[in-house]
Design a protein around this motif. Structure first.
Motif, PDB file in Angstrom:
ATOM      1  N   VAL A 130      -7.574  13.011 -13.372  1.00 46.84           N
ATOM      2  CA  VAL A 130      -6.797  12.954 -14.622  1.00 46.84           C
ATOM      3  C   VAL A 130      -5.600  12.012 -14.523  1.00 46.84           C
ATOM      4  CG1 VAL A 130      -7.530  15.216 -15.456  1.00 46.84           C
ATOM      5  CG2 VAL A 130      -5.516  15.046 -13.967  1.00 46.84           C
ATOM      6  N   SER A 131      -5.279  11.533 -13.323  1.00 51.08           N
ATOM      7  CA  SER A 131      -4.155  10.602 -13.177  1.00 51.08           C
ATOM      8  C   SER A 131      -4.201   9.971 -11.785  1.00 51.08           C
ATOM      9  CB  SER A 131      -2.818  11.332 -13.358  1.00 51.08           C
ATOM     10  OG  SER A 131      -1.715  10.492 -13.090  1.00 51.08           O
ATOM     11  N   LEU A 132      -3.617   8.785 -11.659  1.00 46.34           N
ATOM     12  CA  LEU A 132      -3.341   8.247 -10.337  1.00 46.34           C
ATOM     13  C   LEU A 132      -2.103   8.947  -9.775  1.00 46.34           C
ATOM     14  CD1 LEU A 132      -3.785   4.353 -10.574  1.00 46.34           C
ATOM     15  CD2 LEU A 132      -5.502   6.122 -10.153  1.00 46.34           C
ATOM     16  N   GLY A 133      -1.863   8.741  -8.479  1.00 45.85           N
ATOM     17  CA  GLY A 133      -0.665   9.298  -7.875  1.00 45.85           C
ATOM     18  C   GLY A 133       0.263   8.237  -7.312  1.00 45.85           C
ATOM     19  N   HIS A 134      -0.257   6.997  -7.090  1.00 44.32           N
ATOM     20  CA  HIS A 134       0.501   5.945  -6.421  1.00 44.32           C
ATOM     21  C   HIS A 134      -0.308   4.658  -6.453  1.00 44.32           C
ATOM     22  CE1 HIS A 134      -2.011   5.263  -2.789  1.00 44.32           C
ATOM     23  NE2 HIS A 134      -2.576   6.339  -3.300  1.00 44.32           N
ATOM     24  N   ARG A 135       0.289   3.611  -5.861  1.00 43.54           N
ATOM     25  CA  ARG A 135      -0.434   2.395  -5.484  1.00 43.54           C
ATOM     26  C   ARG A 135       0.079   1.931  -4.129  1.00 43.54           C
ATOM     27  NH1 ARG A 135      -3.759   0.122  -9.126  1.00 43.54           N
ATOM     28  NH2 ARG A 135      -3.555   0.818 -11.281  1.00 43.54           N
ATOM     29  N   SER A 136      -0.795   1.266  -3.387  1.00 39.83           N
ATOM     30  CA  SER A 136      -0.503   0.788  -2.036  1.00 39.83           C
ATOM     31  C   SER A 136      -0.136   1.960  -1.127  1.00 39.83           C
ATOM     32  CB  SER A 136       0.602  -0.278  -2.074  1.00 39.83           C
ATOM     33  OG  SER A 136       0.573  -1.022  -0.868  1.00 39.83           O
ATOM     34  N   GLY A 137       0.520   1.679   0.007  1.00 38.13           N
ATOM     35  CA  GLY A 137       0.975   2.763   0.865  1.00 38.13           C
ATOM     36  C   GLY A 137       0.174   3.020   2.122  1.00 38.13           C
ATOM     37  N   ALA A 138      -0.829   2.201   2.420  1.00 39.49           N
ATOM     38  CA  ALA A 138      -1.580   2.379   3.663  1.00 39.49           C
ATOM     39  C   ALA A 138      -1.216   1.277   4.649  1.00 39.49           C
ATOM     40  CB  ALA A 138      -3.081   2.368   3.402  1.00 39.49           C
ATOM     41  N   VAL A 139      -1.241   1.631   5.926  1.00 44.85           N
ATOM     42  CA  VAL A 139      -0.911   0.676   6.986  1.00 44.85           C
ATOM     43  C   VAL A 139      -1.904   0.824   8.136  1.00 44.85           C
ATOM     44  CG1 VAL A 139       1.556   0.510   6.490  1.00 44.85           C
ATOM     45  CG2 VAL A 139       0.712   2.339   7.974  1.00 44.85           C
ATOM     46  N   ILE A 140      -2.040  -0.235   8.903  1.00 44.15           N
ATOM     47  CA  ILE A 140      -2.809  -0.183  10.156  1.00 44.15           C
ATOM     48  C   ILE A 140      -1.816  -0.492  11.268  1.00 44.15           C
ATOM     49  CG2 ILE A 140      -4.727  -1.145  11.473  1.00 44.15           C
ATOM     50  CD1 ILE A 140      -6.031  -1.857   8.749  1.00 44.15           C
ATOM     51  N   MET A 141      -1.607   0.490  12.143  1.00 38.83           N
ATOM     52  CA  MET A 141      -0.561   0.421  13.158  1.00 38.83           C
ATOM     53  C   MET A 141      -1.152   0.210  14.552  1.00 38.83           C
ATOM     54  SD  MET A 141       2.082   0.921  11.198  1.00 38.83           S
ATOM     55  CE  MET A 141       3.384   1.057  12.436  1.00 38.83           C
ATOM     56  N   VAL A 142      -0.427  -0.570  15.344  1.00 35.36           N
ATOM     57  CA  VAL A 142      -0.761  -0.755  16.756  1.00 35.36           C
ATOM     58  C   VAL A 142       0.523  -0.574  17.567  1.00 35.36           C
ATOM     59  CG1 VAL A 142      -2.691  -2.317  16.321  1.00 35.36           C
ATOM     60  CG2 VAL A 142      -0.384  -3.261  16.632  1.00 35.36           C
ATOM     61  N   LEU A 164       0.023  -3.824  11.897  1.00 37.25           N
ATOM     62  CA  LEU A 164      -0.862  -4.981  12.051  1.00 37.25           C
ATOM     63  C   LEU A 164      -1.233  -5.511  10.670  1.00 37.25           C
ATOM     64  CD1 LEU A 164      -2.442  -6.765  14.045  1.00 37.25           C
ATOM     65  CD2 LEU A 164      -4.359  -5.163  13.827  1.00 37.25           C
ATOM     66  N   SER A 165      -1.294  -4.590   9.710  1.00 33.71           N
ATOM     67  CA  SER A 165      -1.615  -4.972   8.328  1.00 33.71           C
ATOM     68  C   SER A 165      -1.152  -3.882   7.387  1.00 33.71           C
ATOM     69  CB  SER A 165      -3.124  -5.201   8.174  1.00 33.71           C
ATOM     70  OG  SER A 165      -3.420  -5.740   6.916  1.00 33.71           O
ATOM     71  N   MET A 166      -0.767  -4.279   6.158  1.00 30.43           N
ATOM     72  CA  MET A 166      -0.308  -3.337   5.139  1.00 30.43           C
ATOM     73  C   MET A 166      -1.008  -3.648   3.822  1.00 30.43           C
ATOM     74  SD  MET A 166       3.778  -3.624   6.038  1.00 30.43           S
ATOM     75  CE  MET A 166       4.285  -2.210   5.060  1.00 30.43           C
ATOM     76  N   THR A 167      -1.326  -2.613   3.068  1.00 32.57           N
ATOM     77  CA  THR A 167      -1.999  -2.841   1.788  1.00 32.57           C
ATOM     78  C   THR A 167      -1.124  -3.642   0.826  1.00 32.57           C
ATOM     79  OG1 THR A 167      -1.285  -0.629   1.088  1.00 32.57           O
ATOM     80  CG2 THR A 167      -3.559  -0.860   1.857  1.00 32.57           C
ATOM     81  N   ARG A 168       0.197  -3.502   0.927  1.00 31.14           N
ATOM     82  CA  ARG A 168       1.086  -4.260   0.033  1.00 31.14           C
ATOM     83  C   ARG A 168       0.861  -5.759   0.161  1.00 31.14           C
ATOM     84  NH1 ARG A 168       5.216  -7.064   2.269  1.00 31.14           N
ATOM     85  NH2 ARG A 168       6.388  -7.058   0.311  1.00 31.14           N
ATOM     86  N   ASP A 169       0.400  -6.207   1.331  1.00 33.52           N
ATOM     87  CA  ASP A 169       0.160  -7.625   1.588  1.00 33.52           C
ATOM     88  C   ASP A 169      -1.283  -8.032   1.333  1.00 33.52           C
ATOM     89  OD1 ASP A 169       2.836  -8.008   2.530  1.00 33.52           O
ATOM     90  OD2 ASP A 169       2.235  -7.126   4.452  1.00 33.52           O
ATOM     91  N   GLU A 170      -2.204  -7.088   1.520  1.00 27.29           N
ATOM     92  CA  GLU A 170      -3.619  -7.439   1.536  1.00 27.29           C
ATOM     93  C   GLU A 170      -4.427  -6.900   0.360  1.00 27.29           C
ATOM     94  OE1 GLU A 170      -4.408  -9.554   3.675  1.00 27.29           O
ATOM     95  OE2 GLU A 170      -2.926  -9.342   5.281  1.00 27.29           O
ATOM     96  N   TRP A 171      -3.938  -5.833  -0.300  1.00 23.58           N
ATOM     97  CA  TRP A 171      -4.731  -5.180  -1.358  1.00 23.58           C
ATOM     98  C   TRP A 171      -3.755  -4.546  -2.339  1.00 23.58           C
ATOM     99  CZ3 TRP A 171      -9.082  -1.091   0.010  1.00 23.58           C
ATOM    100  CH2 TRP A 171      -9.851  -0.842  -1.133  1.00 23.58           C
ATOM    101  N   ASN A 216      -3.644  -3.799  -5.487  1.00 25.13           N
ATOM    102  CA  ASN A 216      -4.029  -2.762  -6.453  1.00 25.13           C
ATOM    103  C   ASN A 216      -4.673  -1.553  -5.777  1.00 25.13           C
ATOM    104  OD1 ASN A 216      -6.407  -4.032  -5.726  1.00 25.13           O
ATOM    105  ND2 ASN A 216      -7.298  -3.970  -7.783  1.00 25.13           N
ATOM    106  N   TYR A 217      -4.435  -1.402  -4.478  1.00 25.94           N
ATOM    107  CA  TYR A 217      -4.983  -0.292  -3.681  1.00 25.94           C
ATOM    108  C   TYR A 217      -4.585   1.060  -4.275  1.00 25.94           C
ATOM    109  CZ  TYR A 217      -5.184   2.832   0.444  1.00 25.94           C
ATOM    110  OH  TYR A 217      -5.415   3.864   1.323  1.00 25.94           O
ATOM    111  N   ILE A 218      -5.548   1.939  -4.419  1.00 30.17           N
ATOM    112  CA  ILE A 218      -5.303   3.333  -4.793  1.00 30.17           C
ATOM    113  C   ILE A 218      -6.173   4.208  -3.900  1.00 30.17           C
ATOM    114  CG2 ILE A 218      -4.642   2.943  -7.201  1.00 30.17           C
ATOM    115  CD1 ILE A 218      -7.514   3.560  -8.023  1.00 30.17           C
TER     116      ILE A 218
END
Length: 332
Positions: free
Chosen positions: A104-116, A201-208, A210-212
Motif C-alpha cells: 500500500v506504500s513505499l517506505g524509502h528509497r536507496s539505503g543499501a551498501v556493500i561493505m568490506v 565498496l558500493s552504495m545504492t545512492r551511487d549505483e541505483w 531509484n532502489y526500493i
C-alpha cells in the motif's frame, strides 16, 4: 397481587443482571477495537518512516521489532500481525502463492551498501571472486543490488560464496573475518564504518538511485475490515517521508526517536551517521509507487531465480490508498 409484584421484581432483577453481563461482554470487544495496529519492521533505516509514523500517531500504531525477514514473513503469513514493512520481491512471491497481501506504500528509497574491511585490498567486485558475502535473504533487493554489481565485472553469484545472515549480525561477522563482505540496509553498514573497521565498496545512492526494497504491506482482510485505519497508516507513513527529508533537524530528531528501546534500540550516533554521510544515503521524500520500478524488481527477481514467473502488478499492489492520501502533520 403480592405474587405478581414479586414476579415482576425478580424479572426486573434478572433482566438487569443479563444487561450488565451483556455490557461487560462488550468491554473486551471495545478494548480490542481500540488496540493499536501492530506493524512489523526491522531495525533498519529503510524502515525509518515507521517509527516516525508511530510516534506522530501515538497510540494508533505500534512498532513490532523483528530480527530477520523469515520471522516477519511468518508472522504476516499466519496473521499474527496484519501489517509490516516487507521486501517487495517477497510480497510478489507470497501473493503468487495466494497469500492475501497488498503493498500500500513505499517506505524509502536507496539505503543499501556493500561493505568490506577497511584493511582489505578489495577495490573492485572482481577482487571478491571466491570470497564470502553475506546478504539478508535471497529475496532481499540487496541481493539484486549485489548481482548488478557482480554483473558489471562479468561475474555472477556463482563466483562468490553467498551466506544468508540477519543484518544485525553482519558487522560482527565482518570484524571477525567470518565473511569478507556484506550487503544490507543501513545502519548496519554505517555501524562498522563509524567504528573504523569497514568501508563501503558500493552504495545504492551511487549505483541505483531509484532502489526500493522495503514496502508497507497489509493483509487483505485488514483492508476489507478497516479501510480508514489503513488509510490513516499510509497517510502518516507518506507524511513521515516528507518530514524526514524536509530538514537536517528532522533527521536528527528521527535518529533519536528510532534509537530508543521502543523502536530500534540502537546507538543514536550510528543512525545519525547514516543521516549525514552523505545526506542522501537513504531518502524518504519520494514514496511514489511506480509500476515500472516494481516491474524491474520483478524481472530481476525472475533472473535471480527467486521468482518463478511474472506476477501482475494489481495482484500485489493496492494503489488506492496512495491516490487517496490526505496530508497530515508530523509534530515531533
Amino acid at each position: 397481587m403480592s405474587n405478581e409484584l414479586e414476579h415482576f421484581r425478580r424479572r426486573r432483577q434478572l433482566l438487569g443482571t443479563v444487561g450488565a453481563m451483556g455490557a461487560a461482554a462488550l468491554v473486551p470487544s471495545m478494548a480490542r477495537a481500540a488496540d493499536p495496529l501492530v506493524v512489523g519492521g526491522l531495525p533498519v533505516t529503510c524502515n525509518l518512516t515507521l517509527p516516525i509514523a508511530c510516534s506522530a500517531r501515538n497510540g494508533a500504531f505500534e512498532f513490532s521489532k523483528y530480527s530477520g525477514w523469515p520471522e516477519i514473513k511468518e508472522s504476516l503469513m499466519t496473521g499474527r500481525i496484519q501489517a509490516a514493512y516487507m521486501l517487495a520481491p517477497l510480497v510478489m512471491d507470497l501473493t503468487d502463492k495466494k497469500i492475501p497481501l497488498k503493498v500500500v506504500s513505499l517506505g524509502h528509497r536507496s539505503g543499501a551498501v556493500i561493505m568490506v574491511r577497511t584493511d582489505s585490498a578489495y577495490k573492485r567486485f572482481s577482487d571478491l571472486r571466491g570470497k564470502r558475502i553475506a546478504i539478508p535473504s535471497r529475496f532481499a533487493v540487496d541481493f539484486l543490488f549485489l548481482r548488478k554489481m557482480l554483473a558489471r565485472e562479468k561475474m555472477s553469484p556463482k563466483d562468490v560464496q553467498i551466506i544468508e545472515m540477519a543484518p544485525p549480525d553482519m558487522p560482527a561477522a565482518l570484524y571477525a573475518n567470518a565473511v569478507d563482505a556484506y550487503c544490507t540496509g543501513e545502519p548496519f553498514g554505517a555501524a562498522a564504518q563509524k567504528a573504523g573497521y569497514a568501508r563501503p565498496l558500493s552504495m545504492t545512492r551511487d549505483e541505483w538511485r531509484n532502489y526500493i526494497c522495503c514496502v508497507l504491506t497489509v493483509r487483505e482482510e485488514l483492508i476489507k475490515s478497516n479501510r480508514p485505519l489503513v488509510q490513516d497508516l499510509v497517510n502518516h507513513v507518506q507524511a513521515a517521508g516528507n518530514w524526514l527529508d524536509a530538514t537536517p533537524a528532522n533527521r536528527a530528531k528521527a535518529a533519536k526517536i528510532a534509537a530508543t528501546r521502543k523502536y530500534f534500540n540502537q546507538d543514536p550516533k550510528v543512525i545519525q551517521f547514516v543521516m549525514d554521510n552523505p545526506a542522501d544515503r537513504v531518502t524518504y521524500g519520494d514514496l511514489r509507487m511506480i509500476r515500472a520500478e516494481f516491474d524491474e524488481l520483478m524481472n530481476l527477481s525472475i533472473e535471480a531465480g527467486t521468482l518463478k514467473r511474472p506476477v501482475a502488478f494489481e495482484q500485489y499492489v493496492d494503489e488506492s490508498f496512495v491516490k487517496a492520501i490526505k496530508p497530515v502533520s508530523i509534530n515531533l
